[in-house]
Scaffold this motif. Structure first.
Motif, mmCIF file in Angstrom:
data_model
loop_
_atom_site.group_PDB
_atom_site.id
_atom_site.type_symbol
_atom_site.label_atom_id
_atom_site.label_comp_id
_atom_site.label_asym_id
_atom_site.label_seq_id
_atom_site.Cartn_x
_atom_site.Cartn_y
_atom_site.Cartn_z
ATOM 1 N N VAL A 190 0.845 -1.201 0.000
ATOM 2 C CA VAL A 190 0.000 0.000 0.000
ATOM 3 C C VAL A 190 0.877 1.247 0.000
ATOM 4 N N ASP A 191 0.649 2.132 -0.986
ATOM 5 C CA ASP A 191 1.244 3.468 -0.934
ATOM 6 C C ASP A 191 0.482 4.305 0.085
ATOM 7 N N GLN A 192 1.207 5.155 0.781
ATOM 8 C CA GLN A 192 0.580 5.971 1.815
ATOM 9 C C GLN A 192 -0.537 6.836 1.229
ATOM 10 N N GLU A 193 -0.323 7.376 0.019
ATOM 11 C CA GLU A 193 -1.308 8.260 -0.610
ATOM 12 C C GLU A 193 -2.475 7.497 -1.221
ATOM 13 N N ALA A 194 -2.334 6.178 -1.319
ATOM 14 C CA ALA A 194 -3.376 5.381 -1.976
ATOM 15 C C ALA A 194 -4.249 4.636 -0.979
ATOM 16 N N ARG A 195 -4.121 4.963 0.291
ATOM 17 C CA ARG A 195 -4.878 4.226 1.303
ATOM 18 C C ARG A 195 -6.369 4.563 1.254
ATOM 19 N N TYR A 196 -6.696 5.773 0.859
ATOM 20 C CA TYR A 196 -8.095 6.208 0.842
ATOM 21 C C TYR A 196 -8.511 6.584 -0.586
ATOM 22 N N ALA A 197 -9.796 6.348 -0.863
ATOM 23 C CA ALA A 197 -10.363 6.734 -2.169
ATOM 24 C C ALA A 197 -11.851 6.982 -1.983
ATOM 25 N N GLU A 198 -12.412 7.822 -2.859
ATOM 26 C CA GLU A 198 -13.848 8.113 -2.826
ATOM 27 C C GLU A 198 -14.606 6.987 -3.530
ATOM 28 N N THR A 199 -15.417 6.257 -2.770
ATOM 29 C CA THR A 199 -16.196 5.164 -3.330
ATOM 30 C C THR A 199 -17.251 4.747 -2.320
ATOM 31 N N ASP A 200 -17.973 3.687 -2.609
ATOM 32 C CA ASP A 200 -18.935 3.108 -1.680
ATOM 33 C C ASP A 200 -18.298 1.880 -1.036
ATOM 34 N N GLU A 201 -18.228 1.869 0.281
ATOM 35 C CA GLU A 201 -17.476 0.823 0.984
ATOM 36 C C GLU A 201 -18.057 -0.569 0.740
ATOM 37 N N LYS A 202 -19.373 -0.686 0.785
ATOM 38 C CA LYS A 202 -19.981 -2.003 0.618
ATOM 39 C C LYS A 202 -19.787 -2.541 -0.793
ATOM 40 N N TRP A 203 -20.032 -1.685 -1.798
ATOM 41 C CA TRP A 203 -19.961 -2.150 -3.177
ATOM 42 C C TRP A 203 -18.524 -2.385 -3.621
ATOM 43 N N ILE A 204 -17.579 -1.581 -3.130
ATOM 44 C CA ILE A 204 -16.188 -1.822 -3.513
ATOM 45 C C ILE A 204 -15.694 -3.126 -2.883
ATOM 46 N N ALA A 205 -16.236 -3.470 -1.710
ATOM 47 C CA ALA A 205 -15.902 -4.758 -1.105
ATOM 48 C C ALA A 205 -16.423 -5.912 -1.958
ATOM 49 N N VAL A 206 -17.606 -5.736 -2.541
ATOM 50 C CA VAL A 206 -18.149 -6.758 -3.444
ATOM 51 C C VAL A 206 -17.239 -6.931 -4.649
ATOM 52 N N ILE A 207 -16.751 -5.814 -5.202
ATOM 53 C CA ILE A 207 -15.850 -5.880 -6.352
ATOM 54 C C ILE A 207 -14.560 -6.605 -5.981
ATOM 55 N N PHE A 208 -13.928 -6.198 -4.877
ATOM 56 C CA PHE A 208 -12.684 -6.835 -4.447
ATOM 57 C C PHE A 208 -12.911 -8.320 -4.152
ATOM 58 N N ARG A 209 -14.031 -8.629 -3.534
ATOM 59 C CA ARG A 209 -14.330 -10.010 -3.165
ATOM 60 C C ARG A 209 -14.428 -10.899 -4.405
ATOM 61 N N GLN A 210 -15.055 -10.383 -5.452
ATOM 62 C CA GLN A 210 -15.205 -11.173 -6.664
ATOM 63 C C GLN A 210 -13.866 -11.369 -7.362
ATOM 64 N N ILE A 211 -13.035 -10.341 -7.387
ATOM 65 C CA ILE A 211 -11.726 -10.457 -8.042
ATOM 66 C C ILE A 211 -10.847 -11.453 -7.292
ATOM 67 N N VAL A 212 -10.826 -11.364 -5.967
ATOM 68 C CA VAL A 212 -10.027 -12.304 -5.167
ATOM 69 C C VAL A 212 -10.569 -13.726 -5.326
ATOM 70 N N SER A 213 -11.879 -13.876 -5.348
ATOM 71 C CA SER A 213 -12.480 -15.193 -5.518
ATOM 72 C C SER A 213 -12.080 -15.815 -6.846
ATOM 73 N N ASN A 214 -12.070 -15.007 -7.912
ATOM 74 C CA ASN A 214 -11.643 -15.522 -9.214
ATOM 75 C C ASN A 214 -10.178 -15.928 -9.196
ATOM 76 N N ALA A 215 -9.333 -15.115 -8.547
ATOM 77 C CA ALA A 215 -7.903 -15.429 -8.481
ATOM 78 C C ALA A 215 -7.675 -16.766 -7.773
ATOM 79 N N ILE A 216 -8.457 -17.032 -6.713
ATOM 80 C CA ILE A 216 -8.316 -18.298 -5.996
ATOM 81 C C ILE A 216 -8.906 -19.445 -6.813
#
Length: 356
Positions: free
Chosen positions: A223-249
């Motif tokens: 994690v870059d220090q400046e990249a720790r935060y971003a403007e988004t929706d916490e629940k929906w971005i978690a869904v996106i990350f969850r699907q990408i990680v699930s596919n990788a596994i």
């Protein structure tokens, strides 16, 4: 339309016309009074007859001109299907009628497009439901078989682990079903604010901890220090990350003797905003499948090989990114792995996108 109805619709114009005639005659009469003159009664009758005959002739000609148009309007009432009536809507005789016909066709075109959109959504939903039910039947059958075997075995630890694996698959399928159903009402359940992406990524990794251990996948977060935060929706971005990680596994290499399968997650800051990069060393995606990886229900060569794909994962990710104002890129090569990048634009750009 009958002639009497045609005249009744224009009774106001006729009344104003006759009133103006009387007004003109009164003005002329008043102008002649100082000279001791007046309009003769027979002249008044002559003027009245000419004016009434003139307006009656115009109305009759106009009625004959528009009668065919009104007959076509009456004829389309016989169509049982409302859309067929619109398709048979006649061309207008007057400019007003032409404009109305044009407007009706534009409205019809808009309704057709909307119906086509909803029909396509319904078809996709039906296909997804059938595939989802089929996918859920497999874990249920496996769990049933494992519970039968557990009755015959004294050591049930391995059996319980297998049941847990199938339960995770059930949970993932149910979550996918729920998120896809909510996608149509996305605007009612979104809250854009500054989100701690590192925290979200770590939470997603913890959710997939058992799956990572099972598949021998080693996640690594930078994690870059400046990249720790971003403007988004916490629940929906978690869904996106969850699907990408699930596919990788899910598509991790299964080669025996493999030292380890890496899943590198990097949060970095570029000039145009924050990026979340997911890089795995899985089986990769064939080049001929790449143009269609975001299409709904497209499982591709890998999906047919594993037999666990619904073809909705990346489609859901792409749609969520589009609705959130983010951009997604994917690069992959067979045997090398896949890299998925989520671009988070600056807050000002994101708000402009969401207002559209």
């Amino acid at each position: 339309m009958k002639l009497i109805d045609f005249i009744a619709d224009r009774i106001g114009y006729i009344a104003i016309y006759l009133f103006n005639i009387l007004l003109v005659v009164a003005v002329v009469q008043l102008a002649m009074l100082p000279q001791g003159l007046s309009i003769q009664l027979d002249n008044l009758l002559y003027i009245g007859v000419l004016c009434v005959a003139g307006v009656a002739t115009y109305l009759l000609i106009d009625y004959v001109r528009q009668r065919a148009y009104y007959k076509k309007l009456l004829a389309i009432e016989s169509h049982p299907e409302p859309l067929d009536r619109i398709n048979s809507f006649p061309e207008g005789v007057t400019r007003e009628q032409e404009f109305m016909a044009k407007l009706v066709r534009q409205l019809h075109s808009g309704v057709e497009n909307r119906l086509t959109h909803y029909r396509k959504q319904q078809e996709q939903h039906d296909v997804f439901i059938r595939q989802w039910v089929h996918q859920m039947k497999t874990p249920v059958s496996v769990i049933d078989l494992l519970t039968q075997q557990a009755d015959e075995e004294t050591d049930t630890r391995e059996t319980l682990q297998s049941i847990q694996e199938e339960n995770d698959r059930l949970a993932h399928g149910l979550d996918m079903m729920l998120q896809t159903a909510r996608l149509e009402k996305f605007e009612l359940d979104v809250h854009i604010h500054k989100v701690n992406l590192e925290q979200v990524v770590r939470g997603v990794i913890n959710e997939h901890k058992r799956a990572c251990i099972r598949k021998g996948v080693f996640p690594k977060l930078a994690v870059d220090q400046e990249a720790r935060y971003a403007e988004t929706d916490e629940k929906w971005i978690a869904v996106i990350f969850r699907q990408i990680v699930s596919n990788a596994i899910k598509y991790a290499k299964n080669t025996s003797g493999e030292a380890g399968k890496q899943l590198e997650i990097t949060l970095l800051h570029k000039g145009d905003g924050v990026r979340a990069v997911f890089r795995d060393t899985g089986i990769g995606i064939p080049g001929h499948d790449m143009p269609r990886v975001f299409d709904p229900f497209f499982t591709g060569e890998n999906g047919r090989t594993t037999g666990e794909s619904t073809g909705m994962g990346l489609y859901l990710v792409r749609e969520l990114c589009r609705k959130l104002g983010h951009r997604i890129d994917i690069q992959s090569a067979p045997g090398v792995g896949t890299t998925v990048t989520i671009h988070f634009p600056p807050a000002s750009v994101l708000h402009d996108v969401l207002r559209r």
